[in-house]
Design a protein around this motif. Structure first.
Motif, PDB file in Angstrom:
ATOM      1  N   ASN A  57       0.733  -1.439   0.026  1.00 45.48           N
ATOM      2  CA  ASN A  57      -0.049  -0.196   0.025  1.00 45.48           C
ATOM      3  C   ASN A  57       0.944   1.258   0.075  1.00 45.48           C
ATOM      4  OD1 ASN A  57      -2.184  -1.257  -0.019  1.00 45.48           O
ATOM      5  ND2 ASN A  57      -2.618  -1.322   2.331  1.00 45.48           N
ATOM      6  N   VAL A  58       2.190   1.067   0.556  1.00 46.68           N
ATOM      7  CA  VAL A  58       3.150   2.165   0.476  1.00 46.68           C
ATOM      8  C   VAL A  58       3.169   2.983  -0.917  1.00 46.68           C
ATOM      9  CG1 VAL A  58       5.415   3.020   0.753  1.00 46.68           C
ATOM     10  CG2 VAL A  58       4.067   1.821   2.414  1.00 46.68           C
ATOM     11  N   ASP A  59       3.336   1.963  -1.981  1.00 47.95           N
ATOM     12  CA  ASP A  59       3.772   2.571  -3.050  1.00 47.95           C
ATOM     13  C   ASP A  59       3.773   1.315  -4.264  1.00 47.95           C
ATOM     14  OD1 ASP A  59       5.777   3.237  -5.431  1.00 47.95           O
ATOM     15  OD2 ASP A  59       6.105   4.932  -4.163  1.00 47.95           O
ATOM     16  N   PRO A  60       3.175   1.860  -5.524  1.00 50.99           N
ATOM     17  CA  PRO A  60       2.904   0.850  -6.516  1.00 50.99           C
ATOM     18  C   PRO A  60       4.323   0.358  -7.051  1.00 50.99           C
ATOM     19  CG  PRO A  60       2.578   2.972  -7.262  1.00 50.99           C
ATOM     20  CD  PRO A  60       2.717   3.013  -5.588  1.00 50.99           C
ATOM     21  N   ARG A  61       5.316   0.849  -6.914  1.00 53.45           N
ATOM     22  CA  ARG A  61       6.656   0.175  -7.124  1.00 53.45           C
ATOM     23  C   ARG A  61       7.140  -0.858  -6.220  1.00 53.45           C
ATOM     24  NH1 ARG A  61       9.778   5.680  -7.354  1.00 53.45           N
ATOM     25  NH2 ARG A  61       8.644   6.205  -5.615  1.00 53.45           N
ATOM     26  N   VAL A  62       6.499  -1.215  -5.052  1.00 55.57           N
ATOM     27  CA  VAL A  62       6.874  -2.362  -4.412  1.00 55.57           C
ATOM     28  C   VAL A  62       6.332  -3.511  -5.080  1.00 55.57           C
ATOM     29  CG1 VAL A  62       6.622  -3.493  -2.424  1.00 55.57           C
ATOM     30  CG2 VAL A  62       7.093  -1.019  -2.215  1.00 55.57           C
ATOM     31  N   LYS A  63       7.081  -4.350  -5.933  1.00 52.81           N
ATOM     32  CA  LYS A  63       6.625  -5.326  -6.523  1.00 52.81           C
ATOM     33  C   LYS A  63       6.712  -6.693  -6.075  1.00 52.81           C
ATOM     34  CE  LYS A  63       6.035  -2.394 -10.152  1.00 52.81           C
ATOM     35  NZ  LYS A  63       4.669  -2.369 -10.719  1.00 52.81           N
ATOM     36  N   ILE A  64       7.735  -6.916  -5.349  1.00 60.59           N
ATOM     37  CA  ILE A  64       8.075  -8.219  -4.918  1.00 60.59           C
ATOM     38  C   ILE A  64       8.117  -8.324  -3.353  1.00 60.59           C
ATOM     39  CG2 ILE A  64       9.610 -10.430  -4.912  1.00 60.59           C
ATOM     40  CD1 ILE A  64      10.579  -9.472  -7.573  1.00 60.59           C
ATOM     41  N   VAL A 102      11.305  -6.088  -2.441  1.00 65.64           N
ATOM     42  CA  VAL A 102      12.057  -5.402  -3.749  1.00 65.64           C
ATOM     43  C   VAL A 102      11.112  -4.409  -4.361  1.00 65.64           C
ATOM     44  CG1 VAL A 102      12.942  -5.668  -6.050  1.00 65.64           C
ATOM     45  CG2 VAL A 102      13.115  -7.543  -4.086  1.00 65.64           C
ATOM     46  N   ALA A 103      11.609  -3.103  -4.579  1.00 71.87           N
ATOM     47  CA  ALA A 103      11.144  -2.017  -5.235  1.00 71.87           C
ATOM     48  C   ALA A 103      11.536  -1.731  -6.771  1.00 71.87           C
ATOM     49  CB  ALA A 103      10.836  -0.833  -4.608  1.00 71.87           C
ATOM     50  N   THR A 104      10.821  -1.720  -7.758  1.00 76.02           N
ATOM     51  CA  THR A 104      11.314  -1.605  -8.984  1.00 76.02           C
ATOM     52  C   THR A 104      10.908  -0.577  -9.835  1.00 76.02           C
ATOM     53  OG1 THR A 104       9.967  -3.047 -10.122  1.00 76.02           O
ATOM     54  CG2 THR A 104      11.673  -4.239  -9.296  1.00 76.02           C
ATOM     55  N   GLU A 105      11.851   0.164 -10.413  1.00 78.23           N
ATOM     56  CA  GLU A 105      11.361   1.198 -11.532  1.00 78.23           C
ATOM     57  C   GLU A 105      12.122   1.172 -12.832  1.00 78.23           C
ATOM     58  OE1 GLU A 105       9.940   5.812 -10.721  1.00 78.23           O
ATOM     59  OE2 GLU A 105      11.926   5.309 -10.077  1.00 78.23           O
ATOM     60  N   GLY A 106      11.558   0.836 -13.867  1.00 76.26           N
ATOM     61  CA  GLY A 106      12.180   0.825 -15.084  1.00 76.26           C
ATOM     62  C   GLY A 106      13.431  -0.528 -14.865  1.00 76.26           C
TER      63      GLY A 106
END
Length: 442
Positions: free
Chosen positions: A132-139, A176-180
């Motif tokens: 819920n913190v950020d959509p970039r938190v993927k895994i 894991v957070a990802t961006e690009g």
């Protein structure tokens, strides 16, 4: 207690001058959740008896997980046989009973009373909070709930008859957070003595924020600058410090603090303590692994080295009293000198104030390769990641740099200690600032 007394009785019958029976029973539950589903649930139990005997200064040890009388008789014979094979040492003694032991609140029945379903839900909440913190938190790599309870009984031939029961619970998440093409990891953990103090939303959100804030990290140019160590990182350096503050390391000439009692070994802002009777401490107990009462030991005060941690053996060698730091991993080992609740005393300023007061520097959130540091000389060179500080502000994330130096020099250059003491298991530290360190970049 009956098993312990039987072991001592048999040891005495076979000629042991002194004997000690240490029994422990432990139960540990681990639940790991991934994408809302239980991936692992493990319940482990371990119980047994460790027996130490001393005859004419010769010490022997043996242990068993079989607590019937025939098995106990066998380890008594083994311990006596082991003692016969060792060299005599006049300092191999067992402690006598103490006048009093600290009264501690170590067992929260709510840990056992909570259902497995409630504990699973706590791990799920931690996952949801992170996402819920950020959509970039993927895994979410691991979202785990853990608890353990233990019971310890210690009886020796000098009159100690003691026992206690304890329990703890905790949460851990890594993600894991990802961006690009960029991926960054984050984690958080929290261990408590009381079940109701656990906050899965707080733990999940902390891990997510740690990962997201590092997206886009890149190296900086090589420089010497102020370094602010987050509590988790400072606690890692404190872990390097612990072995050198034991009397065992000093007696074996393996401590950088040998011969320095009464001398200034750190900044006046640095006070380091060990407190085995600290309220709420994960490593707290009424007595140590050989029956000596635990307590508070000031090791460094205002930068001045005050003394070392002792068990009964090292205390006998130095002609002092044990500090209650005879630490046992389990019934399978003898008591070695070790830390309990080991920490740097907090200061009065906030971490935010330390950052605002730093014109240029690096806020270090992670180090890699701490195990390569030399605990005897104190030299270290470790990979680091964090956030650049410019004009008192956190600006951009940094990765791919190294910080190097010497542990004693680091302690002497501490010029800021915040009030946010945070424990990670049995060790803790507040945020600390080191005036200048070497930062190797590009």
């Amino acid at each position: 207690m009956d098993i312990a007394r039987f072991a001592l009785e048999r040891a005495g019958a076979l000629g042991a001058g002194m004997a000690e029976a240490y029994l422990s029973a432990e139960k540990e539950l681990t639940i790991e959740v991934r994408d809302g589903r239980v991936e692992t649930m493990k319940l482990a139990r371990d119980r047994g008896l460790g027996l130490r005997v001393v005859q004419d200064g010769r010490a022997g040890f043996a242990f068993t997980t079989d607590l019937n009388r025939a098995a106990v008789e066998e380890i008594v014979r083994q311990a006596m046989g082991n003692a016969a094979s060792t060299a005599p040492d006049p300092y191999r003694v067992l402690p006598g009973p103490a006048a009093a032991y600290p009264q501690l609140d170590l067992y929260d029945p709510a840990i056992r009373q909570a259902t497995v379903e409630e504990k699973i839900e706590m791990a799920r909440q931690m996952e949801r909070a992170a996402r819920n913190v950020d959509p970039r938190v993927k895994i979410i790599e691991t979202a785990a709930y853990q608890d353990a309870e233990s019971e310890v009984t210690l009886v020796n031939s000098r009159g100690i008859t003691s026992r206690y029961r304890s329990a703890y619970c905790g949460l851990y998440v890594s993600l894991v957070a990802t961006e690009g093409d960029d991926s960054q990891t984050g984690f958080a953990l929290d261990y408590r003595l009381h079940y109701r103090e656990l906050d899965p939303w707080k733990v999940g959100q902390e891990a997510a924020r740690r990962a997201v804030r590092m997206l886009g990290a890149r190296p900086v140019a090589t420089r010497r600058a102020a370094v602010i160590l987050e509590p988790y990182v400072a606690t890692g350096f404190l872990g390097l410090l612990g072995p050198g503050l034991t009397a065992e390391a000093v007696q074996k000439n393996r401590s950088p603090f040998a011969g320095k009692v009464g001398q200034q070994v750190a900044s006046t802002l640095v006070t380091v303590l060990d407190d085995g009777a600290m309220a709420g401490g994960i490593a707290s107990a009424p007595f140590d692994g050989e029956g000596v009462p635990t307590g508070r030991t000031v090791l460094i005060e205002g930068g001045v080295l005050k003394g070392f941690l002792h068990n009964t053996y090292t205390a006998a060698r130095d002609g002092v009293q044990s500090t209650g730091n005879g630490v046992r991993g389990s019934f399978k080992s003898t008591p070695e000198v070790g830390t309990t609740n080991f920490f740097i005393q907090p200061g009065t300023v906030s971490p935010e104030q330390l950052i605002r007061d730093t014109a240029s520097g690096l806020y270090v959130t992670e180090v890699m390769g701490m195990h390569t540091a030399n605990p005897i000389s104190g030299d270290f060179s470790v990979g680091a990641a964090g956030i650049l500080i410019e004009n008192g502000q956190l600006t951009r994330p940094v990765r791919g740099v190294a910080i190097a130096g010497n542990l004693l020099e680091l302690l002497n250059h501490v010029d800021g200690v915040a009030g946010d003491l945070t424990f990670f298991g049995g060790r803790g530290s507040p945020t600390i600032r080191v005036a200048r360190m070497s930062i190797s970049g590009h």
